[in-house]
Design an enzyme around this catalytic site. Structure first.
Site, PDB file in Angstrom:
ATOM      1  N   GLY A 281      -6.521  16.461  10.004  1.00  0.00           N
ATOM      2  CA  GLY A 281      -7.447  15.491   9.420  1.00  0.00           C
ATOM      3  C   GLY A 281      -7.748  14.356  10.378  1.00  0.00           C
ATOM      4  O   GLY A 281      -7.633  13.177  10.047  1.00  0.00           O
TER       5      GLY A 281
ATOM      6  N   SER B 129     -10.733  13.931  12.034  1.00  0.00           N
ATOM      7  CA  SER B 129     -12.160  13.668  12.269  1.00  0.00           C
ATOM      8  C   SER B 129     -12.577  12.284  11.776  1.00  0.00           C
ATOM      9  O   SER B 129     -13.653  11.801  12.115  1.00  0.00           O
ATOM     10  CB  SER B 129     -13.014  14.743  11.578  1.00  0.00           C
TER      11      SER B 129
ATOM     12  N   SER C   3       2.254   7.884   1.233  1.00  0.00           N
ATOM     13  CA  SER C   3       1.497   6.716   0.765  1.00  0.00           C
ATOM     14  C   SER C   3       2.452   5.827  -0.006  1.00  0.00           C
ATOM     15  O   SER C   3       3.429   6.326  -0.587  1.00  0.00           O
ATOM     16  CB  SER C   3       0.393   7.185  -0.189  1.00  0.00           C
TER      17      SER C   3
ATOM     18  N   TYR D 299      -2.242  12.430  -7.105  1.00  0.00           N
ATOM     19  CA  TYR D 299      -2.123  12.000  -5.699  1.00  0.00           C
ATOM     20  C   TYR D 299      -0.729  11.413  -5.462  1.00  0.00           C
ATOM     21  O   TYR D 299      -0.049  11.768  -4.494  1.00  0.00           O
ATOM     22  CB  TYR D 299      -3.213  10.974  -5.389  1.00  0.00           C
TER      23      TYR D 299
ATOM     24  N   LYS E  98       2.227  12.772  -2.920  1.00  0.00           N
ATOM     25  CA  LYS E  98       2.741  11.942  -1.823  1.00  0.00           C
ATOM     26  C   LYS E  98       4.254  11.705  -1.973  1.00  0.00           C
ATOM     27  O   LYS E  98       4.963  11.530  -0.976  1.00  0.00           O
ATOM     28  CB  LYS E  98       1.962  10.622  -1.767  1.00  0.00           C
TER      29      LYS E  98
ATOM     30  N   ILE F 229      -5.521   1.091   3.272  1.00  0.00           N
ATOM     31  CA  ILE F 229      -6.105   1.106   4.610  1.00  0.00           C
ATOM     32  C   ILE F 229      -7.614   1.291   4.480  1.00  0.00           C
ATOM     33  O   ILE F 229      -8.091   2.075   3.640  1.00  0.00           O
ATOM     34  CB  ILE F 229      -5.498   2.277   5.445  1.00  0.00           C
TER      35      ILE F 229
END
Ligand code: NAP
Length: 239
Positions: free
Chosen positions: A9, A11, A134, A147, A151, A180
């Protein structure tokens, strides 16, 4: 041959910033991506690395990525399991398809990349695996239950794998970022972002470069006696 670091990941966001930082540190960065080919190839051209398209949830695509990396550089020194997706919404309203996808990308994607890269690290008796969790995996976030759970799984994975791989000379660590400034938070309103900023003692949101710096540290020999740890890079949001 320079050391090689695979960043999944890469990009956009944190992965992209890490690719530039690790290139500065002397690594050949492997820029993994799923959809943003043009961006990934530009980063590769600017860092002296190369871009490889592979959906981390697809075992065969991941095996091909690792094979291609070995063919090009002959070594895998660092693996950064960074690729991830988030889904927001009340637990009850997340569909089974969304539920399955988030687990497949965030957790099984991490397993896939690790399983495929490990034989080369074990053979070399050295390597560094850096998993990106996270702070929500540490504390839990309302409306991000799936999520947060994915994590939290990455934290357990890091601790167990560090115990298993220590005798093979491989360090396994985890970074738990705070909020972030990347595309991942595009769905948050300005008010939400402002209140998240004010909740952190350092009174600012994080930049992708803040995480890239800690990745750089964990990828370096400066952290050779650190394994199985969860490094919070969150402006003090959770202490
Ligand atoms: P981002 O800006 O949304 O970028 C996500 C990256 O992951 C993109 O490069 C994307 O590639 C790639 N990706 C998504 N699904 C993929 C798949 N199936 N296979 C391969 N690549 C895939 O995310 P970010 O904010 O930089 O987050 C990076 C990491 O930090 C994630 O693990 C995230 O959970 C964690 N994190 C972020 C925050 C935050 O506030 N941003 C906070 C805590 C933790 P394409 O665009 O090419 O598809």
């Amino acid at each position: 041959m320079n050391k090689t670091a695979i960043i999944t990941g890469a990009s956009r966001g944190i992965g992209k910033a890490s690719a530039y930082k690790l290139a500065e540190d002397g690594f050949i960065p492997v820029i993994n991506y799923r959809t943003h080919k043009v961006e990934a190839e530009k980063i590769a051209a600017e860092t002296g690395g190369f871009a490889i398209c592979a959906d981390v949830s697809d075992r065969i695509a991941v095996d091909n990525m690792i094979r291609e990396t070995m063919k090009k550089t002959g070594r895998i020194d660092v693996l950064i399991n960074n690729a991830s997706i988030s889904v927001s919404g009340l637990f009850m309203y997340i569909t089974p398809e969304q539920e399955e996808l988030i687990w497949k990308v965030n957790v099984q994607g991490t397993y896939n990349c690790t399983r495929s890269a490990l034989p080369f690290m074990i053979n070399a008796k050295s390597g560094k695996i850096i998993n990106i969790s996270s702070m929500w995996g540490q504390t839990g976030a309302s409306c991000e239950v799936h999520y947060s759970a994915s994590k939290a799984a990455i934290i357990g994975f890091t601790k167990a794998l560090a115990k298993e791989l220590g005798p093979s000379g491989i360090n396994v660590n985890c970074i738990a970022p705070g909020v972030i400034l990347t595309d991942m938070n595009n769905s948050y309103s300005e008010e939400t972002m402002e209140s998240l900023k004010n909740e952190a003692p350092l009174e600012r949101l994080g930049k992708p470069e803040d995480i890239a710096e800690s990745i750089s540290f964990l990828a370096s020999e400066k952290s050779s006696f650190i394994t199985g740890q969860i490094l919070g890079v969150n402006g003090g949001f959770i202490i």
